[in-house]
Design an enzyme around this catalytic site. Structure first.
Site, PDB file in Angstrom:
ATOM      1  N   LEU A  53       0.835  -1.200   0.000  1.00  0.00           N
ATOM      2  CA  LEU A  53       0.000   0.000   0.000  1.00  0.00           C
ATOM      3  C   LEU A  53       0.868   1.247   0.000  1.00  0.00           C
ATOM      4  O   LEU A  53       1.973   1.255   0.557  1.00  0.00           O
ATOM      5  CB  LEU A  53      -0.904   0.032   1.242  1.00  0.00           C
ATOM      6  CG  LEU A  53      -1.972  -1.046   1.367  1.00  0.00           C
ATOM      7  CD1 LEU A  53      -2.738  -0.864   2.676  1.00  0.00           C
ATOM      8  CD2 LEU A  53      -2.937  -1.045   0.194  1.00  0.00           C
ATOM      9  N   ASP A  54       0.343   2.324  -0.617  1.00  0.00           N
ATOM     10  CA  ASP A  54       1.016   3.620  -0.544  1.00  0.00           C
ATOM     11  C   ASP A  54       1.136   4.062   0.915  1.00  0.00           C
ATOM     12  O   ASP A  54       0.350   3.638   1.780  1.00  0.00           O
ATOM     13  CB  ASP A  54       0.228   4.682  -1.308  1.00  0.00           C
ATOM     14  CG  ASP A  54       0.261   4.467  -2.816  1.00  0.00           C
ATOM     15  OD1 ASP A  54       1.134   3.725  -3.284  1.00  0.00           O
ATOM     16  OD2 ASP A  54      -0.595   5.055  -3.498  1.00  0.00           O
ATOM     17  N   ARG A  55       2.073   4.944   1.166  1.00  0.00           N
ATOM     18  CA  ARG A  55       2.327   5.415   2.524  1.00  0.00           C
ATOM     19  C   ARG A  55       1.065   5.950   3.204  1.00  0.00           C
ATOM     20  O   ARG A  55       0.803   5.650   4.372  1.00  0.00           O
ATOM     21  CB  ARG A  55       3.401   6.501   2.497  1.00  0.00           C
ATOM     22  CG  ARG A  55       3.728   7.093   3.854  1.00  0.00           C
ATOM     23  CD  ARG A  55       4.777   8.171   3.735  1.00  0.00           C
ATOM     24  NE  ARG A  55       5.067   8.792   5.029  1.00  0.00           N
ATOM     25  CZ  ARG A  55       5.881   9.826   5.202  1.00  0.00           C
ATOM     26  NH1 ARG A  55       6.515  10.355   4.154  1.00  0.00           N
ATOM     27  NH2 ARG A  55       6.090  10.323   6.409  1.00  0.00           N
ATOM     28  N   PHE A  56       0.267   6.743   2.492  1.00  0.00           N
ATOM     29  CA  PHE A  56      -0.882   7.385   3.125  1.00  0.00           C
ATOM     30  C   PHE A  56      -2.191   6.651   2.885  1.00  0.00           C
ATOM     31  O   PHE A  56      -3.264   7.187   3.162  1.00  0.00           O
ATOM     32  CB  PHE A  56      -0.973   8.842   2.658  1.00  0.00           C
ATOM     33  CG  PHE A  56       0.186   9.673   3.151  1.00  0.00           C
ATOM     34  CD1 PHE A  56       0.297  10.019   4.486  1.00  0.00           C
ATOM     35  CD2 PHE A  56       1.193  10.055   2.281  1.00  0.00           C
ATOM     36  CE1 PHE A  56       1.378  10.755   4.950  1.00  0.00           C
ATOM     37  CE2 PHE A  56       2.276  10.799   2.729  1.00  0.00           C
ATOM     38  CZ  PHE A  56       2.375  11.149   4.065  1.00  0.00           C
ATOM     39  N   THR A  57      -2.113   5.430   2.375  1.00  0.00           N
ATOM     40  CA  THR A  57      -3.285   4.559   2.291  1.00  0.00           C
ATOM     41  C   THR A  57      -3.255   3.616   3.483  1.00  0.00           C
ATOM     42  O   THR A  57      -2.227   2.995   3.768  1.00  0.00           O
ATOM     43  CB  THR A  57      -3.281   3.752   0.979  1.00  0.00           C
ATOM     44  OG1 THR A  57      -3.327   4.648  -0.127  1.00  0.00           O
ATOM     45  CG2 THR A  57      -4.477   2.813   0.914  1.00  0.00           C
TER      46      THR A  57
END
Length: 295
Positions: free
Chosen positions: A133-137
């Site tokens: 997952l992306d950092r802010f997901t």
């Protein structure tokens, strides 16, 4: 790490072919041969060219993946939803990087999983991220605890048999209750990070269902049929409904959330070792729930 299978038929077959049918790749054979592993037939060292009889038990002994200095160890909090000898399912908070990189090399999800494995006394200390997952997901991340489990799950990813679903809160009121976004995605010219819908992009499909609407936002449940970088964010931005908090793709940043409103809430897959279907859900995080309470 050991795995054993029993031959249950009379078909003539060599050890290598038999193990290949159980997911042991050519690369895995090489790792067993050169890094201290072994192949046993009925408890005795065997060769890949040996023929098997019905009832023979074949065991592979995988060499341990030892600690190294490349990946730092962190003992930070880890929200583990499931664990067995092969897999971990973790609920990752927004803001935590999944793997070490320029943004963080000391306290990513992988660093914490390594610390978790050390505390358990594990011999395999190289976490393998299956669903990144992306950092802010926020949301569910599947981690294989050894290379063989990773290889088995990678086959499911390639075959698109793993079911991953997301919640997103997007700006505006999406009119259709259900739709499939089918629009090719490619890298923006002269931009290393951002993507866009473009004719020369790669085929990309995002299916969604509306779960809730507020006067100025919509909660959508999403299933990806392809896995392009930033696919959900790009597709909804293209439709004119950017994710709340997603300043990279034009989403409003004045609604009370400081990151893209995206959460991986559902994951299901067949365990390749037990053949049971495993299913997991992670509740909507507080910063996204607040966005829906303003009706």
């Amino acid at each position: 790490m050991e795995f054993t299978w029993k031959k249950d038929n009379d078909i003539e077959q060599k050890v290598k072919s038999f193990l290949g049918n159980h997911g042991v790749s050519h690369r895995m054979f090489s790792q067993i041969k050169h890094n201290g592993g072994d192949i046993l037939v009925n408890g005795v060292h065997g060769r890949t060219v040996d023929f098997l009889k019905k009832g023979d038990a074949v065991t592979i002994i995988m060499p341990p993946e030892l600690d190294n200095d490349i990946v730092a160890t962190s003992y930070g909090v880890l929200d583990v939803l499931y664990e067995d000898r092969n897999f971990l399912v973790v609920n990752k908070p927004a803001g935590m990087t999944t793997v070490p990189g320029r943004a963080d090399r000391e306290d990513t999800l992988v660093n914490r999983v390594k610390g978790h494995l050390k505390q358990q006394g594990a011999t395999d200390l190289v976490p393998h991220v299956v669903t990144r997952l992306d950092r802010f997901t926020s949301g569910l991340v599947l981690i294989a605890k050894h290379r063989f489990a990773h290889a088995m799950m990678d086959k499911q990813l390639q075959a698109h048999t793993m079911n991953k679903q997301y919640y997103a809160v997007v700006s505006g009121r999406v009119p259709l209750d259900h739709d499939l976004i089918d629009a090719p995605i490619g890298r923006m010219d002269d931009d290393f990070i951002r993507r866009e819908v473009r004719e020369d992009g790669r085929s990309s499909q995002t299916e969604y269902w509306v779960e809730d609407r507020t006067p100025d936002a919509t909660l959508v449940r999403i299933q990806l049929h392809t896995g392009r970088t930033h696919q959900i964010r790009v597709h909804f931005s293209h439709l004119g409904y950017s994710l709340l908090g997603d300043d990279v793709y034009g989403g409003p940043i004045d609604r009370g959330i400081t990151r893209q409103a995206l959460h991986a809430f559902y994951l299901s897959f067949e365990d390749p070792f037990t053949h049971r279907v495993l299913e997991f859900k992670a509740p909507l995080p507080g910063d996204m729930q607040i966005l829906l309470d303003r009706k």
